[in-house]
Motif scaffolding. Structure first.
Motif, PDB file in Angstrom:
ATOM      1  N   ASP A  30       0.503  -1.349  -0.073  1.00  0.00           N
ATOM      2  CA  ASP A  30      -0.182  -0.031  -0.262  1.00  0.00           C
ATOM      3  C   ASP A  30       0.907   1.312   0.399  1.00  0.00           C
ATOM      4  OD1 ASP A  30      -2.597  -1.481   0.268  1.00  0.00           O
ATOM      5  OD2 ASP A  30      -2.406  -1.136   1.796  1.00  0.00           O
TER       6      ASP A  30
ATOM      7  N   THR B  24       1.371   5.924  -1.166  1.00  0.00           N
ATOM      8  CA  THR B  24       0.058   7.350  -1.628  1.00  0.00           C
ATOM      9  C   THR B  24       0.742   7.834  -2.994  1.00  0.00           C
ATOM     10  OG1 THR B  24      -0.763   6.636   0.763  1.00  0.00           O
ATOM     11  CG2 THR B  24      -0.679   9.423  -0.210  1.00  0.00           C
ATOM     12  N   THR B  25       0.378   7.852  -3.481  1.00  0.00           N
ATOM     13  CA  THR B  25       0.519   8.605  -4.627  1.00  0.00           C
ATOM     14  C   THR B  25       0.716  10.209  -4.385  1.00  0.00           C
ATOM     15  OG1 THR B  25      -0.983   9.366  -5.046  1.00  0.00           O
ATOM     16  CG2 THR B  25      -0.412   7.524  -5.748  1.00  0.00           C
ATOM     17  N   THR B  26       1.354  10.581  -5.367  1.00  0.00           N
ATOM     18  CA  THR B  26       2.277  12.518  -4.673  1.00  0.00           C
ATOM     19  C   THR B  26       0.987  12.761  -4.773  1.00  0.00           C
ATOM     20  OG1 THR B  26       2.597  12.025  -7.078  1.00  0.00           O
ATOM     21  CG2 THR B  26       4.403  12.316  -5.949  1.00  0.00           C
ATOM     22  N   GLU B  27       0.178  12.444  -5.695  1.00  0.00           N
ATOM     23  CA  GLU B  27      -1.777  13.638  -5.636  1.00  0.00           C
ATOM     24  C   GLU B  27      -1.894  13.642  -4.622  1.00  0.00           C
ATOM     25  OE1 GLU B  27      -0.898  10.990  -8.568  1.00  0.00           O
ATOM     26  OE2 GLU B  27       0.336  12.641  -9.361  1.00  0.00           O
ATOM     27  N   ASN B  28      -1.540  12.214  -3.425  1.00  0.00           N
ATOM     28  CA  ASN B  28      -2.125  11.872  -2.120  1.00  0.00           C
ATOM     29  C   ASN B  28      -3.340  11.072  -2.391  1.00  0.00           C
ATOM     30  OD1 ASN B  28      -1.625  12.176   0.261  1.00  0.00           O
ATOM     31  ND2 ASN B  28      -3.770  13.786   0.467  1.00  0.00           N
ATOM     32  N   CYS B  29      -3.126   9.919  -3.204  1.00  0.00           N
ATOM     33  CA  CYS B  29      -4.173   9.200  -3.591  1.00  0.00           C
ATOM     34  C   CYS B  29      -3.715   7.566  -3.031  1.00  0.00           C
ATOM     35  CB  CYS B  29      -4.125   8.163  -5.082  1.00  0.00           C
ATOM     36  SG  CYS B  29      -5.056   9.839  -6.562  1.00  0.00           S
ATOM     37  N   GLN B  30      -4.533   6.308  -2.059  1.00  0.00           N
ATOM     38  CA  GLN B  30      -4.360   5.431  -2.097  1.00  0.00           C
ATOM     39  C   GLN B  30      -4.260   4.676  -2.798  1.00  0.00           C
ATOM     40  OE1 GLN B  30      -3.941   4.227   1.314  1.00  0.00           O
ATOM     41  NE2 GLN B  30      -3.802   6.899   1.528  1.00  0.00           N
ATOM     42  N   LYS B  31      -3.173   3.695  -2.784  1.00  0.00           N
ATOM     43  CA  LYS B  31      -2.535   2.424  -4.082  1.00  0.00           C
ATOM     44  C   LYS B  31      -2.315   1.717  -3.715  1.00  0.00           C
ATOM     45  CE  LYS B  31      -3.669   4.723  -8.733  1.00  0.00           C
ATOM     46  NZ  LYS B  31      -3.538   4.817  -9.468  1.00  0.00           N
ATOM     47  N   SER B  32      -2.232   0.507  -4.110  1.00  0.00           N
ATOM     48  CA  SER B  32      -1.617  -0.882  -4.305  1.00  0.00           C
ATOM     49  C   SER B  32      -0.960  -1.656  -4.605  1.00  0.00           C
ATOM     50  CB  SER B  32      -2.374  -1.821  -2.968  1.00  0.00           C
ATOM     51  OG  SER B  32      -3.340  -2.560  -3.770  1.00  0.00           O
TER      52      SER B  32
ATOM     53  N   HIS C 109       6.347   3.096  -7.683  1.00  0.00           N
ATOM     54  CA  HIS C 109       5.523   4.332  -8.620  1.00  0.00           C
ATOM     55  C   HIS C 109       5.613   4.132 -10.002  1.00  0.00           C
ATOM     56  CE1 HIS C 109       4.700   6.342  -4.581  1.00  0.00           C
ATOM     57  NE2 HIS C 109       5.685   5.948  -4.337  1.00  0.00           N
TER      58      HIS C 109
END
Length: 136
Positions: free
Chosen positions: A70, A72-80, A136
């Motif tokens: 898990d 957090t992207t630079t755009e503040n999105c939670q991803k995995s 990323h």
């Protein structure tokens, strides 16, 4: 189903547990080759960390592993992202390394949904920073 090239079978439980990991039931799975088949060795609960995962890998034996990372992207999105890690420490036996290397692609194909593959021969090659940068 044994593959003529490697002669390695994949236990159904491997695919079952991987599907569960995709549904967030497990944080990681460690697989080992037992005789002529790949089997599940350890399941990590969703609460376990990357440190718990790396501590579960034997220092001198090869393993396959998947880790649900898990971030957090630079755009503040939670991803995995689901990582496949081929753990082949320098200190493991040559024969073991050869068996794991020759069976890796066939086994990986059984796990639908791997997003990043990593090969590591010592812990520094799969540090948390490397995992983060590859996600990323």
């Amino acid at each position: 189903m044994a593959n003529a090239a490697s002669g390695m079978a994949v236990e159904d439980n491997c695919k079952l547990k991987f599907l569960e990991l995709k549904r967030r039931t497990h944080r990681f799975i460690i697989f080992r080759i037992d005789g002529q088949q790949v089997v599940v060795e350890k399941l990590g609960s969703p609460q376990e960390t990357y440190e718990d995962f790396t501590a579960s890998l034997p220092a001198d034996e090869c393993r396959y592993a998947v880790f649900d990372f898990d971030f957090t992207t630079t755009e503040n999105c939670q991803k995995s992202k689901i990582f496949f890690i081929a753990w082949s420490p320098d200190s493991s036996r040559v024969r073991m390394k050869m068996v794991y290397a020759s069976s890796k692609d066939r086994f990986k194909r059984e796990l639908d949904g791997i997003q990043v593959e990593l090969q590591a021969t010592d812990p520094s090659e799969m540090s948390f920073d490397i995992i983060k940068s590859r996600a990323h």
